[in-house]
Motif scaffolding. Structure first.
Motif, PDB file in Angstrom:
ATOM      1  N   GLN A 146      41.729  30.828  55.013  1.00  0.00           N
ATOM      2  CA  GLN A 146      43.162  31.012  54.777  1.00  0.00           C
ATOM      3  C   GLN A 146      43.530  30.752  53.324  1.00  0.00           C
ATOM      4  OE1 GLN A 146      45.548  32.128  57.035  1.00  0.00           O
ATOM      5  NE2 GLN A 146      43.688  32.607  58.182  1.00  0.00           N
ATOM      6  N   SER A 147      42.701  30.006  52.607  1.00  0.00           N
ATOM      7  CA  SER A 147      42.964  29.727  51.191  1.00  0.00           C
ATOM      8  C   SER A 147      41.641  29.649  50.437  1.00  0.00           C
ATOM      9  CB  SER A 147      43.744  28.412  51.033  1.00  0.00           C
ATOM     10  OG  SER A 147      43.005  27.325  51.582  1.00  0.00           O
ATOM     11  N   TYR A 148      41.744  29.760  49.119  1.00  0.00           N
ATOM     12  CA  TYR A 148      40.554  29.787  48.267  1.00  0.00           C
ATOM     13  C   TYR A 148      40.707  28.779  47.137  1.00  0.00           C
ATOM     14  CZ  TYR A 148      39.466  34.242  50.563  1.00  0.00           C
ATOM     15  OH  TYR A 148      39.187  35.210  51.480  1.00  0.00           O
ATOM     16  N   THR A 149      39.581  28.392  46.562  1.00  0.00           N
ATOM     17  CA  THR A 149      39.619  27.502  45.409  1.00  0.00           C
ATOM     18  C   THR A 149      40.000  28.295  44.159  1.00  0.00           C
ATOM     19  OG1 THR A 149      37.295  27.856  44.809  1.00  0.00           O
ATOM     20  CG2 THR A 149      37.768  26.097  46.405  1.00  0.00           C
ATOM     21  N   ARG A 150      40.567  27.595  43.196  1.00  0.00           N
ATOM     22  CA  ARG A 150      40.949  28.269  41.954  1.00  0.00           C
ATOM     23  C   ARG A 150      39.746  28.906  41.255  1.00  0.00           C
ATOM     24  NH1 ARG A 150      44.079  24.818  37.569  1.00  0.00           N
ATOM     25  NH2 ARG A 150      45.594  24.758  39.282  1.00  0.00           N
ATOM     26  N   PRO A 151      38.588  28.234  41.166  1.00  0.00           N
ATOM     27  CA  PRO A 151      37.449  28.877  40.492  1.00  0.00           C
ATOM     28  C   PRO A 151      37.022  30.197  41.131  1.00  0.00           C
ATOM     29  CG  PRO A 151      37.062  26.525  40.690  1.00  0.00           C
ATOM     30  CD  PRO A 151      38.291  26.810  41.481  1.00  0.00           C
ATOM     31  N   ASP A 152      37.084  30.283  42.465  1.00  0.00           N
ATOM     32  CA  ASP A 152      36.691  31.530  43.122  1.00  0.00           C
ATOM     33  C   ASP A 152      37.692  32.648  42.844  1.00  0.00           C
ATOM     34  OD1 ASP A 152      34.424  30.357  44.093  1.00  0.00           O
ATOM     35  OD2 ASP A 152      35.072  30.291  46.196  1.00  0.00           O
ATOM     36  N   ILE A 153      38.976  32.308  42.814  1.00  0.00           N
ATOM     37  CA  ILE A 153      39.984  33.315  42.504  1.00  0.00           C
ATOM     38  C   ILE A 153      39.827  33.801  41.069  1.00  0.00           C
ATOM     39  CG2 ILE A 153      42.469  33.721  42.212  1.00  0.00           C
ATOM     40  CD1 ILE A 153      42.899  31.711  44.510  1.00  0.00           C
ATOM     41  N   VAL A 154      39.638  32.874  40.145  1.00  0.00           N
ATOM     42  CA  VAL A 154      39.455  33.245  38.738  1.00  0.00           C
ATOM     43  C   VAL A 154      38.189  34.097  38.576  1.00  0.00           C
ATOM     44  CG1 VAL A 154      38.990  32.338  36.426  1.00  0.00           C
ATOM     45  CG2 VAL A 154      40.749  31.277  37.856  1.00  0.00           C
ATOM     46  N   TYR A 155      37.147  33.736  39.288  1.00  0.00           N
ATOM     47  CA  TYR A 155      35.891  34.499  39.247  1.00  0.00           C
ATOM     48  C   TYR A 155      36.147  35.977  39.540  1.00  0.00           C
ATOM     49  CZ  TYR A 155      30.977  35.630  40.498  1.00  0.00           C
ATOM     50  OH  TYR A 155      29.723  36.192  40.569  1.00  0.00           O
ATOM     51  N   ASN A 156      36.879  36.262  40.612  1.00  0.00           N
ATOM     52  CA  ASN A 156      37.157  37.656  40.974  1.00  0.00           C
ATOM     53  C   ASN A 156      38.130  38.321  40.000  1.00  0.00           C
ATOM     54  OD1 ASN A 156      35.647  37.039  43.402  1.00  0.00           O
ATOM     55  ND2 ASN A 156      36.725  38.749  44.367  1.00  0.00           N
ATOM     56  N   LEU A 157      39.152  37.589  39.561  1.00  0.00           N
ATOM     57  CA  LEU A 157      40.119  38.169  38.630  1.00  0.00           C
ATOM     58  C   LEU A 157      39.444  38.569  37.316  1.00  0.00           C
ATOM     59  CD1 LEU A 157      43.200  35.808  39.124  1.00  0.00           C
ATOM     60  CD2 LEU A 157      43.021  38.202  39.814  1.00  0.00           C
ATOM     61  N   GLN A 158      38.558  37.738  36.829  1.00  0.00           N
ATOM     62  CA  GLN A 158      37.858  38.058  35.585  1.00  0.00           C
ATOM     63  C   GLN A 158      37.049  39.350  35.729  1.00  0.00           C
ATOM     64  OE1 GLN A 158      35.727  34.349  35.178  1.00  0.00           O
ATOM     65  NE2 GLN A 158      37.157  33.576  33.636  1.00  0.00           N
ATOM     66  N   ARG A 159      36.388  39.492  36.871  1.00  0.00           N
ATOM     67  CA  ARG A 159      35.514  40.653  37.055  1.00  0.00           C
ATOM     68  C   ARG A 159      36.296  41.940  37.307  1.00  0.00           C
ATOM     69  NH1 ARG A 159      33.108  36.328  37.172  1.00  0.00           N
ATOM     70  NH2 ARG A 159      30.860  36.128  36.755  1.00  0.00           N
ATOM     71  N   ILE A 160      37.374  41.854  38.047  1.00  0.00           N
ATOM     72  CA  ILE A 160      38.150  43.069  38.314  1.00  0.00           C
ATOM     73  C   ILE A 160      38.792  43.594  37.033  1.00  0.00           C
ATOM     74  CG2 ILE A 160      40.375  42.024  38.918  1.00  0.00           C
ATOM     75  CD1 ILE A 160      40.531  43.995  41.248  1.00  0.00           C
ATOM     76  N   ALA A 161      39.123  42.681  36.112  1.00  0.00           N
ATOM     77  CA  ALA A 161      39.687  43.105  34.833  1.00  0.00           C
ATOM     78  C   ALA A 161      38.687  43.927  34.022  1.00  0.00           C
ATOM     79  CB  ALA A 161      40.138  41.889  34.026  1.00  0.00           C
ATOM     80  N   ILE A 162      37.418  43.642  34.180  1.00  0.00           N
ATOM     81  CA  ILE A 162      36.357  44.357  33.455  1.00  0.00           C
ATOM     82  C   ILE A 162      35.945  45.624  34.199  1.00  0.00           C
ATOM     83  CG2 ILE A 162      33.968  44.193  32.632  1.00  0.00           C
ATOM     84  CD1 ILE A 162      35.932  42.456  31.060  1.00  0.00           C
ATOM     85  N   LEU A 163      35.825  45.534  35.518  1.00  0.00           N
ATOM     86  CA  LEU A 163      35.214  46.610  36.305  1.00  0.00           C
ATOM     87  C   LEU A 163      35.968  47.927  36.180  1.00  0.00           C
ATOM     88  CD1 LEU A 163      33.027  47.440  38.374  1.00  0.00           C
ATOM     89  CD2 LEU A 163      34.633  46.770  40.170  1.00  0.00           C
ATOM     90  N   THR A 164      37.297  47.893  36.231  1.00  0.00           N
ATOM     91  CA  THR A 164      38.059  49.137  36.255  1.00  0.00           C
ATOM     92  C   THR A 164      37.884  49.956  34.973  1.00  0.00           C
ATOM     93  OG1 THR A 164      39.997  47.853  35.573  1.00  0.00           O
ATOM     94  CG2 THR A 164      39.794  48.397  37.915  1.00  0.00           C
ATOM     95  N   THR A 165      37.543  49.306  33.873  1.00  0.00           N
ATOM     96  CA  THR A 165      37.222  50.035  32.639  1.00  0.00           C
ATOM     97  C   THR A 165      35.733  50.319  32.537  1.00  0.00           C
ATOM     98  OG1 THR A 165      39.119  49.150  31.433  1.00  0.00           O
ATOM     99  CG2 THR A 165      37.259  49.934  30.119  1.00  0.00           C
ATOM    100  N   ALA A 166      34.904  49.387  32.970  1.00  0.00           N
ATOM    101  CA  ALA A 166      33.445  49.569  32.857  1.00  0.00           C
ATOM    102  C   ALA A 166      32.967  50.814  33.591  1.00  0.00           C
ATOM    103  CB  ALA A 166      32.723  48.334  33.389  1.00  0.00           C
ATOM    104  N   LEU A 167      33.620  51.152  34.702  1.00  0.00           N
ATOM    105  CA  LEU A 167      33.205  52.327  35.476  1.00  0.00           C
ATOM    106  C   LEU A 167      33.631  53.641  34.835  1.00  0.00           C
ATOM    107  CD1 LEU A 167      33.870  50.977  39.069  1.00  0.00           C
ATOM    108  CD2 LEU A 167      31.655  51.615  38.110  1.00  0.00           C
ATOM    109  N   THR A 168      34.403  53.582  33.754  1.00  0.00           N
ATOM    110  CA  THR A 168      34.819  54.793  33.048  1.00  0.00           C
ATOM    111  C   THR A 168      33.949  55.077  31.827  1.00  0.00           C
ATOM    112  OG1 THR A 168      36.365  53.765  31.452  1.00  0.00           O
ATOM    113  CG2 THR A 168      37.195  54.186  33.675  1.00  0.00           C
ATOM    114  N   GLN A 169      33.220  54.102  31.339  1.00  0.00           N
ATOM    115  CA  GLN A 169      32.541  54.218  30.051  1.00  0.00           C
ATOM    116  C   GLN A 169      31.299  55.102  30.130  1.00  0.00           C
ATOM    117  OE1 GLN A 169      31.981  50.004  29.174  1.00  0.00           O
ATOM    118  NE2 GLN A 169      33.842  49.978  27.930  1.00  0.00           N
ATOM    119  N   ASP A 170      31.015  55.785  29.033  1.00  0.00           N
ATOM    120  CA  ASP A 170      29.837  56.639  28.934  1.00  0.00           C
ATOM    121  C   ASP A 170      29.120  56.343  27.618  1.00  0.00           C
ATOM    122  OD1 ASP A 170      28.057  58.591  29.754  1.00  0.00           O
ATOM    123  OD2 ASP A 170      29.171  60.218  28.804  1.00  0.00           O
ATOM    124  N   PRO A 171      27.832  55.985  27.676  1.00  0.00           N
ATOM    125  CA  PRO A 171      27.014  55.868  28.894  1.00  0.00           C
ATOM    126  C   PRO A 171      27.405  54.624  29.694  1.00  0.00           C
ATOM    127  CG  PRO A 171      25.767  55.124  26.992  1.00  0.00           C
ATOM    128  CD  PRO A 171      27.057  55.685  26.448  1.00  0.00           C
TER     129      PRO A 171
END
Length: 352
Positions: A231-256
């Motif tokens: 029902q709830s998460y620790t702050r480090p786990d939430i930050v872990y995902n937020l950091q990665r989602i901020a990168i992923l949406t651009t990383a999947l567009t880059q070439d190569p």
């Protein structure tokens, strides 16, 4: 005179990497709904004038009555909200569905999107896709699969904060929207939903990246899969995902493609660790299928609620799939696999 049309709705994969309930992709594996309206066809045996035929995954389990089949239930909901009670006499609906049911590839989302699209065409309402998504979200409250199936491509989404009256409208029980035999008539929803329930953004995608979908031969219900989450998460786990989602949406567009960057930003601590109890072999897959063994691997995650595994890769597709399949085989689980591109157009209709 008879008229015919065909609706195609892609499968989808949601919860991409760290994007739990946020990111989804439409996939080139299509639910096809072919409709013929011919007054010479006798449809009087169905309460809403629709004869349904079905071929595809688990066909023997799919109800063919219009008030019980998810596609036609969704269509009838949209029709009812706009003053139409039934399908036209002589409506024949043939469904071809290669999307595996209950495997994390958005089979329910495809059916809902297909049904809402069907109701829109039958009623000649000319709603655009964004308005149709409001109807979809009254049935399926998580927009990631729904948006990917309707709009296609790589999609981010969220639900808007609605006013009190609108929130009350969207919180009605599902059996008031898709009535059952036990639903009191006075409770059945016949008012159109609020507008702009969700927001959607289509990201770019490097087309060198393909989707390797490994599909185990057992089902995991979305409800059961959600029940194991905290029902709830620790702050480090939430930050872990937020950091990665901020990168992923651009990383999947880059070439190569930067394989290492994508792989690291596909990791998750919000849902995958908790769902290993439902999917034997999942933890081994996430630990052992790595770029060090497969140079073409960009990333790996659970597809939706699972048990399908989604691997993003630029080459070595068969070897990646075999590695995952072998791990599941040790658990006594057989798997199929598919190599799919993204479905960029989402749901479409063709008049025949």
């Amino acid at each position: 005179m008879a008229k015919s049309f065909q609706i195609k709705v892609p499968a989808s994969s949601a919860n991409i990497g760290p994007g739990f309930d946020v990111l989804g992709v439409g996939l080139q594996l299509y639910l096809t709904i072919r409709v013929t309206i011919d007054p010479t066809i006798d449809t009087s045996s169905d309460p809403h004038n629709a004869i349904i035929t079905y071929e595809g995954n688990l066909a023997e389990k799919v109800p063919l009555q219009s008030d019980k089949n998810l596609i036609t239930q969704a269509a009838l909901y949209l029709l009812r909200c706009n003053g139409v009670k039934n399908f036209p006499s002589g409506t024949h609906i043939h469904v071809n569905n290669p999307i595996p049911l209950g495997r994390g590839l958005g089979s329910s989302a495809s059916a809902i999107v297909g049904g809402i699209y069907l109701g829109n065409i039958i009623g000649d309402f000319s709603f655009d896709k964004i308005r149709m998504l409001d109807y979809c979200l009254m049935i399926e409250r998580h927009p990631d699969n729904i948006a990917a199936a309707m709009l296609g491509g790589f999609i981010g989404s969220y639900l808007n904060e609605l006013g009190d009256e609108e929130t009350e409208q969207t919180n009605v029980p599902l059996d008031y929207i898709l009535p059952t035999a036990q639903t009191p008539p006075q409770c059945i929803v016949s008012n159109s939903p609020p507008t702009n329930i969700g927001e959607y953004l289509q990201y770019n995608w490097n087309k060198k990246i393909k989707c390797v979908c490994i599909v185990p031969n057992f089902e995991v219900s979305t409800d059961k899969s959600r029940s194991v989450l905290p029902q709830s998460y620790t702050r480090p786990d939430i930050v872990y995902n937020l950091q990665r989602i901020a990168i992923l949406t651009t990383a999947l567009t880059q070439d190569p493609p930067n394989h290492k960057l994508i792989y690291q930003s596909m990791k998750d601590k919000i849902h995958q660790p908790y769902r290993t109890v439902l999917i034997p072999g999942l933890d081994q897959v996430l630990e052992e299928v790595v770029p060090k063994k497969h140079s073409g691997l960009c990333g790996i995650c659970l597809s939706g609620a699972g048990p399908t595994i989604l691997c993003l890769a630029t080459d070595g597709f068969e070897e990646i799939a075999k590695d995952v399949i072998d791990i599941f085989a040790k658990e006594g689980i057989h798997c199929d696999w598919k190599l799919l591109d993204l479905a960029y157009d989402g749901a479409t209709v063709e008049y025949l």
